[in-house]
Motif scaffolding. Structure first.
Motif, PDB file in Angstrom:
ATOM      1  N   ALA A  98      -9.985   0.860   1.560  1.00  0.00           N
ATOM      2  CA  ALA A  98      -9.831   1.878   2.603  1.00  0.00           C
ATOM      3  C   ALA A  98     -10.973   2.890   2.562  1.00  0.00           C
ATOM      4  CB  ALA A  98      -8.491   2.589   2.447  1.00  0.00           C
ATOM      5  N   PHE A 103      -3.295  -0.517   4.458  1.00  0.00           N
ATOM      6  CA  PHE A 103      -4.127  -1.080   3.401  1.00  0.00           C
ATOM      7  C   PHE A 103      -3.404  -1.035   2.057  1.00  0.00           C
ATOM      8  CE2 PHE A 103      -8.078  -0.608   6.053  1.00  0.00           C
ATOM      9  CZ  PHE A 103      -8.486  -1.931   5.929  1.00  0.00           C
ATOM     10  N   ALA A 156      -4.301   3.846   6.131  1.00  0.00           N
ATOM     11  CA  ALA A 156      -4.280   3.919   4.669  1.00  0.00           C
ATOM     12  C   ALA A 156      -3.009   3.284   4.117  1.00  0.00           C
ATOM     13  CB  ALA A 156      -4.392   5.372   4.212  1.00  0.00           C
TER      14      ALA A 156
END
Length: 483
Positions: free
Chosen positions: A395, A142, A139
């Motif tokens: 994501a 991204f 995460a």
């Protein structure tokens, strides 16, 4: 026989690999926005028509989008490092051709080739992030990737403005393409050194859905063509019957995909992705958002230069606050996403929409003398919202996709985004140029009115994205999921 997941690199090597893939993605996305600031210079230098201008910007996004799915498959089968290097080489060669183009027709054609090179690169970026990171680290990765997207989108006009101001319009617009050459050569060297080698999937085979790609291409082209070249005859003279072809093409595409997947063959849209609710919602959000988001840079650039009579550098600087606030919020999105989930995206789209509405109102009521600086302030506000849309949506959309299919799924996601961008660009530029030609008054008034009307197209697309994102957030809330 099942495939073995590729081994994870040690942290120092992962950092170097991540830097390479971020730089590669940044280069291709920078080329989307840097061209926008040079459009008036290109128009004057090559005697380009408004149709040429539309093709130069939308053609890149179109070839980029249509090649993403096979490019993702190439990476899954042949190795992401290898395909990325090939893509960078093609991108560099096409950039050289664009920089030396003697006519608007050839520049439009070379931009299509440049889009193919960019398409070979970008699914490998997404797939390699999936491969290098897991869980919260993914995460955050991204989030940084989203920051690079926001930075490239808004810094492109600034860099383009600097080159045109420093080198002059004729050489400056060519330099925005030629600057890719040394960057691309360095990237190829570093990619070879730092990106992980390919671990062959024993179940992997190339099998491309050529019929599906043709049907998708027909559908998208039929959607775009009515909006290209409408300035001379007006919107009423456009071949709107092509929208019927687009509808038939879309129906045929979906029917073919279902039939092909039912046979167990490789389809652009496999059933398991169509049945993945999070993927479907996220793809719809991304498509609508990019349809509205991408065209802003073109209309801002043309309005500031042709309507307000400011330089290319000033037009580029108007976008800089968007890059700063978008980069900050996007970098933080990786930390916020686990807590807020889809609601983070909902809030980001809402902020972005408010910013664009405020720009529309300002165009109608503010004096032209202060408009560039007022636009810069409002772009900063909109950028803050945009920064928590793109990477969190990516994501969330890919969260349940297996790593070994990351390139293909990422290709599908980016294809829908780029198709949305291509159609959105065609619609926004058509509305802008047609409205400007039909409006009365001086340049400031006619361009201001056209700018205002085109912003309403953006708002309409953003409201669609907001509605879908809200529906997905509500669905996830009722399901007890925040991922």
């Amino acid at each position: 026989m099942t495939s073995t997941p590729p081994p994870r690199l040690p942290e120092p090597q992962r950092r170097k690999a991540f830097a390479v893939i971020l730089a590669a993605g940044f280069m291709t996305l920078l080329d989307v926005s840097i061209v926008n600031i040079a459009l008036p210079a290109i128009e004057a230098s090559l005697d380009a028509s408004t149709t040429h201008i539309q093709l130069i910007v939308a053609g890149y996004s179109l070839s980029f989008g249509l090649m993403l799915v096979p490019a993702g498959r190439f990476g899954d089968v042949f190795g992401r490092r290898r395909v990325l290097i090939v893509g960078v080489a093609l991108f560099v060669g096409a950039s050289l051709a664009c920089g030396l183009a003697p006519s608007a027709d050839l520049l439009s054609a070379f931009r299509l080739l440049q889009g193919v090179g960019g398409a070979l690169i970008n699914p490998q970026v997404v797939g390699l992030i999936q491969q290098l990171y897991i869980g919260p680290e993914r995460a955050r990765a991204f989030g940084l990737f989203g920051a690079s997207i926001g930075a490239s989108t808004a810094l492109g006009p600034v860099l383009g403005g600097v080159l045109i101001a420093g080198l002059g319009p004729e050489i400056g617009w060519r330099a925005i393409f030629l600057v890719n050459i040394p960057i691309g050569i360095l990237l190829m060297v570093k990619a070879r050194q730092h990106l992980p080698a390919h671990v062959k999937d024993p179940d992997g085979s190339l099998s491309l859905d050529a019929v599906g790609l043709i049907l998708l291409g027909i559908t998208v082209c039929a959607l775009m063509l009515p909006f290209l070249g409408t300035q001379s005859g007006g919107l009423a003279a456009a071949p709107w019957w092509l929208l019927g072809i687009a509808a038939v093409g879309y129906a045929a595409f979906m029917a073919w995909e279902l039939w092909l997947d039912g046979r167990g063959s490789s389809a652009i849209l496999p059933r398991h992705l169509m049945r993945n609710t999070g993927f479907v919602f996220g793809t719809a959000v991304g498509t609508a958002y990019f349809a509205g988001f991408t065209g802003i840079w073109i209309v801002v650039s043309v309005y500031v230069q042709s309507g307000l009579g400011r330089s290319a550098l000033v037009a580029g600087l108007v976008s800089l606050p968007f890059a700063i606030t978008g980069g900050i919020s996007s970098a933080q999105s990786g930390h916020l996403l686990p807590r807020y989930g889809r609601w983070l995206v909902v809030g980001g789209i809402a902020i972005m929409t408010v910013g664009i509405v405020a720009m529309d109102i300002a165009t109608m009521v503010a004096p032209p003398a202060i408009m560039p600086w007022l636009l810069a302030v409002l772009m900063a506000f909109a950028g803050f919202g945009s920064g928590v849309v793109i990477s969190p949506n990516q994501a969330l959309t890919l969260a349940d996709v297996p790593v070994r299919e990351g390139g293909t799924a990422g290709g599908v996601l980016q294809t829908t985004q780029r198709v949305g961008a291509s159609v959105g660009l065609a619609v926004m530029t058509s509305v802008f140029f047609t409205t400007q030609l039909s409006a009365g008054g001086d340049a400031s008034a006619s361009y201001g009115y056209a700018f205002s009307v085109s912003l309403r197209v953006t708002v309409a697309m953003l409201l669609i994205a907001l509605t879908v994102a809200f529906a997905d957030a509500w669905r996830r809330r009722n399901a007890g999921s925040s991922s």
